[in-house]
Design a protein around this motif. Structure first.
Motif, PDB file in Angstrom:
ATOM      1  N   ILE A 180       0.894  -1.284   0.038  1.00 11.23           N
ATOM      2  CA  ILE A 180       0.129  -0.014   0.017  1.00 11.23           C
ATOM      3  C   ILE A 180       1.084   1.144  -0.043  1.00 11.23           C
ATOM      4  O   ILE A 180       1.821   1.428   0.661  1.00 11.23           O
ATOM      5  CB  ILE A 180      -1.089  -0.039   1.337  1.00 11.23           C
ATOM      6  CG1 ILE A 180      -2.015  -1.023   1.123  1.00 11.23           C
ATOM      7  CG2 ILE A 180      -1.640   1.155   1.540  1.00 11.23           C
ATOM      8  CD1 ILE A 180      -2.828  -1.379   2.398  1.00 11.23           C
ATOM      9  N   PRO A 181       0.630   2.100  -0.904  1.00 14.50           N
ATOM     10  CA  PRO A 181       1.501   3.458  -1.042  1.00 14.50           C
ATOM     11  C   PRO A 181       1.017   4.267   0.096  1.00 14.50           C
ATOM     12  O   PRO A 181       0.232   4.347   0.861  1.00 14.50           O
ATOM     13  CB  PRO A 181       1.276   3.971  -2.472  1.00 14.50           C
ATOM     14  CG  PRO A 181      -0.103   3.464  -2.836  1.00 14.50           C
ATOM     15  CD  PRO A 181      -0.109   2.062  -2.119  1.00 14.50           C
ATOM     16  N   HIS A 182       2.037   5.333   0.175  1.00 15.84           N
ATOM     17  CA  HIS A 182       1.689   6.444   1.275  1.00 15.84           C
ATOM     18  C   HIS A 182       1.390   7.733   0.665  1.00 15.84           C
ATOM     19  O   HIS A 182       0.843   8.652   1.397  1.00 15.84           O
ATOM     20  CB  HIS A 182       2.923   6.568   2.168  1.00 15.84           C
ATOM     21  CG  HIS A 182       3.918   6.981   1.292  1.00 15.84           C
ATOM     22  ND1 HIS A 182       4.764   6.120   0.470  1.00 15.84           N
ATOM     23  CD2 HIS A 182       4.927   8.097   1.287  1.00 15.84           C
ATOM     24  CE1 HIS A 182       5.781   6.794   0.043  1.00 15.84           C
ATOM     25  NE2 HIS A 182       5.950   8.046   0.343  1.00 15.84           N
ATOM     26  N   MET A 183       1.338   7.804  -0.685  1.00 10.09           N
ATOM     27  CA  MET A 183       1.040   8.994  -1.217  1.00 10.09           C
ATOM     28  C   MET A 183       0.091   8.713  -2.297  1.00 10.09           C
ATOM     29  O   MET A 183       0.085   7.708  -3.089  1.00 10.09           O
ATOM     30  CB  MET A 183       2.332   9.754  -1.819  1.00 10.09           C
ATOM     31  CG  MET A 183       3.174  10.240  -0.766  1.00 10.09           C
ATOM     32  SD  MET A 183       4.501  11.243  -1.716  1.00 10.09           S
ATOM     33  CE  MET A 183       5.451  11.970  -0.027  1.00 10.09           C
ATOM     34  N   ILE A 184      -0.782   9.568  -2.540  1.00  6.75           N
ATOM     35  CA  ILE A 184      -1.998   9.511  -3.620  1.00  6.75           C
ATOM     36  C   ILE A 184      -1.171   9.361  -4.968  1.00  6.75           C
ATOM     37  O   ILE A 184      -1.865   8.534  -5.681  1.00  6.75           O
ATOM     38  CB  ILE A 184      -2.795  10.716  -3.662  1.00  6.75           C
ATOM     39  CG1 ILE A 184      -3.677  10.700  -2.290  1.00  6.75           C
ATOM     40  CG2 ILE A 184      -3.680  10.778  -4.984  1.00  6.75           C
ATOM     41  CD1 ILE A 184      -4.735   9.585  -2.309  1.00  6.75           C
ATOM     42  N   LYS A 185      -0.299  10.193  -5.243  1.00 10.38           N
ATOM     43  CA  LYS A 185       0.198  10.044  -6.760  1.00 10.38           C
ATOM     44  C   LYS A 185       0.988   8.556  -7.045  1.00 10.38           C
ATOM     45  O   LYS A 185       1.241   8.440  -8.200  1.00 10.38           O
ATOM     46  CB  LYS A 185       1.312  11.291  -7.033  1.00 10.38           C
ATOM     47  CG  LYS A 185       2.660  11.101  -6.035  1.00 10.38           C
ATOM     48  CD  LYS A 185       3.664  12.167  -6.059  1.00 10.38           C
ATOM     49  CE  LYS A 185       4.775  12.074  -5.351  1.00 10.38           C
ATOM     50  NZ  LYS A 185       5.635  11.071  -6.037  1.00 10.38           N
ATOM     51  N   ASP A 186       1.414   8.011  -5.811  1.00 11.93           N
ATOM     52  CA  ASP A 186       1.949   6.812  -6.140  1.00 11.93           C
ATOM     53  C   ASP A 186       0.924   5.734  -6.096  1.00 11.93           C
ATOM     54  O   ASP A 186       1.306   4.445  -6.450  1.00 11.93           O
ATOM     55  CB  ASP A 186       2.974   6.420  -4.986  1.00 11.93           C
ATOM     56  CG  ASP A 186       4.129   7.354  -5.013  1.00 11.93           C
ATOM     57  OD1 ASP A 186       4.577   8.040  -6.127  1.00 11.93           O
ATOM     58  OD2 ASP A 186       4.401   7.634  -3.746  1.00 11.93           O
ATOM     59  N   ALA A 187      -0.340   5.987  -6.044  1.00 10.86           N
ATOM     60  CA  ALA A 187      -1.440   4.975  -5.901  1.00 10.86           C
ATOM     61  C   ALA A 187      -1.556   4.194  -7.347  1.00 10.86           C
ATOM     62  O   ALA A 187      -1.359   4.805  -8.089  1.00 10.86           O
ATOM     63  CB  ALA A 187      -2.814   5.423  -5.481  1.00 10.86           C
ATOM     64  N   PRO A 188      -1.509   2.835  -7.262  1.00 12.16           N
ATOM     65  CA  PRO A 188      -1.849   1.900  -8.457  1.00 12.16           C
ATOM     66  C   PRO A 188      -3.182   2.017  -8.978  1.00 12.16           C
ATOM     67  O   PRO A 188      -3.958   2.586  -8.126  1.00 12.16           O
ATOM     68  CB  PRO A 188      -1.597   0.616  -7.917  1.00 12.16           C
ATOM     69  CG  PRO A 188      -1.897   0.534  -6.581  1.00 12.16           C
ATOM     70  CD  PRO A 188      -1.362   2.054  -6.104  1.00 12.16           C
ATOM     71  N   SER A 189      -3.449   1.995 -10.170  1.00 13.39           N
ATOM     72  CA  SER A 189      -4.819   1.830 -10.757  1.00 13.39           C
ATOM     73  C   SER A 189      -5.530   0.861 -10.455  1.00 13.39           C
ATOM     74  O   SER A 189      -5.455  -0.311 -11.381  1.00 13.39           O
ATOM     75  CB  SER A 189      -4.813   2.204 -12.312  1.00 13.39           C
ATOM     76  OG  SER A 189      -5.932   2.067 -12.928  1.00 13.39           O
ATOM     77  N   VAL A 190      -5.978   0.318  -9.260  1.00  8.30           N
ATOM     78  CA  VAL A 190      -6.659  -0.777  -8.962  1.00  8.30           C
ATOM     79  C   VAL A 190      -8.096  -0.360  -8.705  1.00  8.30           C
ATOM     80  O   VAL A 190      -8.340   0.409  -7.873  1.00  8.30           O
ATOM     81  CB  VAL A 190      -6.177  -1.593  -7.707  1.00  8.30           C
ATOM     82  CG1 VAL A 190      -6.957  -2.653  -7.138  1.00  8.30           C
ATOM     83  CG2 VAL A 190      -4.578  -2.028  -8.037  1.00  8.30           C
ATOM     84  N   THR A 191      -9.066  -0.839  -9.470  1.00  9.16           N
ATOM     85  CA  THR A 191     -10.403  -0.498  -9.459  1.00  9.16           C
ATOM     86  C   THR A 191     -11.248  -1.799  -9.076  1.00  9.16           C
ATOM     87  O   THR A 191     -10.920  -2.926  -9.755  1.00  9.16           O
ATOM     88  CB  THR A 191     -11.033   0.365 -10.483  1.00  9.16           C
ATOM     89  OG1 THR A 191     -10.674  -0.431 -11.831  1.00  9.16           O
ATOM     90  CG2 THR A 191      -9.915   1.529 -10.720  1.00  9.16           C
ATOM     91  N   SER A 192     -12.457  -1.469  -8.596  1.00  6.87           N
ATOM     92  CA  SER A 192     -13.470  -2.537  -8.559  1.00  6.87           C
ATOM     93  C   SER A 192     -14.700  -1.886  -8.392  1.00  6.87           C
ATOM     94  O   SER A 192     -14.849  -0.864  -7.550  1.00  6.87           O
ATOM     95  CB  SER A 192     -13.291  -3.544  -7.266  1.00  6.87           C
ATOM     96  OG  SER A 192     -14.084  -4.310  -7.274  1.00  6.87           O
ATOM     97  N   SER A 193     -15.655  -2.485  -8.885  1.00 11.19           N
ATOM     98  CA  SER A 193     -17.332  -2.007  -8.691  1.00 11.19           C
ATOM     99  C   SER A 193     -17.855  -3.154  -8.116  1.00 11.19           C
ATOM    100  O   SER A 193     -19.251  -2.988  -8.082  1.00 11.19           O
ATOM    101  CB  SER A 193     -17.912  -1.547 -10.087  1.00 11.19           C
ATOM    102  OG  SER A 193     -17.908  -2.595 -10.948  1.00 11.19           O
ATOM    103  N   ASP A 194     -17.332  -4.068  -7.516  1.00 11.96           N
ATOM    104  CA  ASP A 194     -17.924  -5.360  -6.815  1.00 11.96           C
ATOM    105  C   ASP A 194     -18.140  -4.867  -5.345  1.00 11.96           C
ATOM    106  O   ASP A 194     -17.305  -4.466  -4.551  1.00 11.96           O
ATOM    107  CB  ASP A 194     -16.959  -6.385  -6.734  1.00 11.96           C
ATOM    108  CG  ASP A 194     -17.625  -7.825  -6.199  1.00 11.96           C
ATOM    109  OD1 ASP A 194     -18.683  -7.683  -5.706  1.00 11.96           O
ATOM    110  OD2 ASP A 194     -16.947  -8.929  -6.586  1.00 11.96           O
ATOM    111  N   ALA A 195     -19.458  -4.816  -5.149  1.00 12.84           N
ATOM    112  CA  ALA A 195     -19.913  -4.685  -3.544  1.00 12.84           C
ATOM    113  C   ALA A 195     -19.741  -5.512  -2.695  1.00 12.84           C
ATOM    114  O   ALA A 195     -19.608  -5.456  -1.294  1.00 12.84           O
ATOM    115  CB  ALA A 195     -21.475  -4.419  -3.601  1.00 12.84           C
TER     116      ALA A 195
END
Length: 233
Positions: A180-195
């Motif tokens: 898990i990164p510590h800065m927003i700009k380093d965040a990976p593009s991991v998405t999910s629309s699964d509830a």
């Protein structure tokens, strides 16, 4: 009202255990001077506002990780074995929509928020914990809302019981914890629309794909930041 303007997602320095989430609720109560006699709408507003706090970092002249002036030290993300990461800001916000307008409107509101973020190109669109957090908030209010309103159970106990049922555990047990990164700009593009949430091996594999693409130097800097942030707690 529905947009995460700064692209929030779980990040180092805001990860919490269940015990710490309950303590943050007490901090919110003190901060906004709420108690069991406070109108429910005001109490919910206090929780939504408090858990909306974000922690931001920068490096000082010695390249040490320090908080920015806009940083807020709020622990707001808890990992559950059943739903993955839960963002307590989303959780309380959508629970409050369910209180005000009912489950259907709350569900549509949460979905509409993510759709709007996609349209506008927000980095927070369908962030991997959003849908699960929204759905958890709706289910929480459906199960405990009337009991909280009637005084049968406190919000603290209701949240604790609900998150325990979802398998709330220590952050270290999350399968993506070390990545898990510590800065927003380093965040990976991991998405999910699964509830049902992104969790277990699925969560680990998504993050490993991003982590393994980093250079050794990038991985080292993130690990060093983790240590610095932990040592400053």
């Amino acid at each position: 009202r529905m947009v995460d303007k700064t692209g929030e997602e779980p990040k180092w320095g805001q990860l919490a255990s269940l015990k710490e989430i309950i303590e943050e609720m007490r901090v919110a109560s003190k901060r906004f001077k709420t108690d069991n006699k406070t109108p429910l709408s005001q109490g919910m507003w206090a929780l939504i506002t408090h858990f909306g706090g974000n922690r931001f970092y920068e490096r000082d002249a010695n390249k040490k990780i320090v908080d920015t002036k806009a940083s807020t030290k709020v622990l707001r993300y808890v990992y559950t074995t059943e739903r993955g990461w839960i963002d307590m800001h989303h959780f309380f916000r959508v629970a409050n929509w369910a209180r005000q307008f009912g489950d259907t409107v709350a569900q549509k509101g949460g979905s509409l928020g993510e759709t709007w973020q996609q349209i506008t190109g927000s980095a927070s669109a369908n962030s991997y914990e959003d849908a699960a957090s929204n759905q958890a908030g709706i289910e929480f209010w459906s199960k405990y809302g009337e009991k909280i309103a009637s005084g049968e159970i406190s919000a603290y106990d209701a949240v604790e019981k609900f998150l325990k049922d979802l398998g709330a555990t220590d952050p270290e047990k999350a399968t993506n914890f070390s990545m898990i990164p510590h800065m927003i700009k380093d965040a990976p593009s991991v998405t999910s629309s699964d509830a049902n949430g992104l969790k277990g091996d699925d969560l680990r594999k998504k993050f490993e794909a991003w982590w393994n693409a980093l250079t050794e130097d990038e991985q080292r800097r993130i690990k060093e930041a983790h240590e610095q942030i932990e040592n400053s707690r």
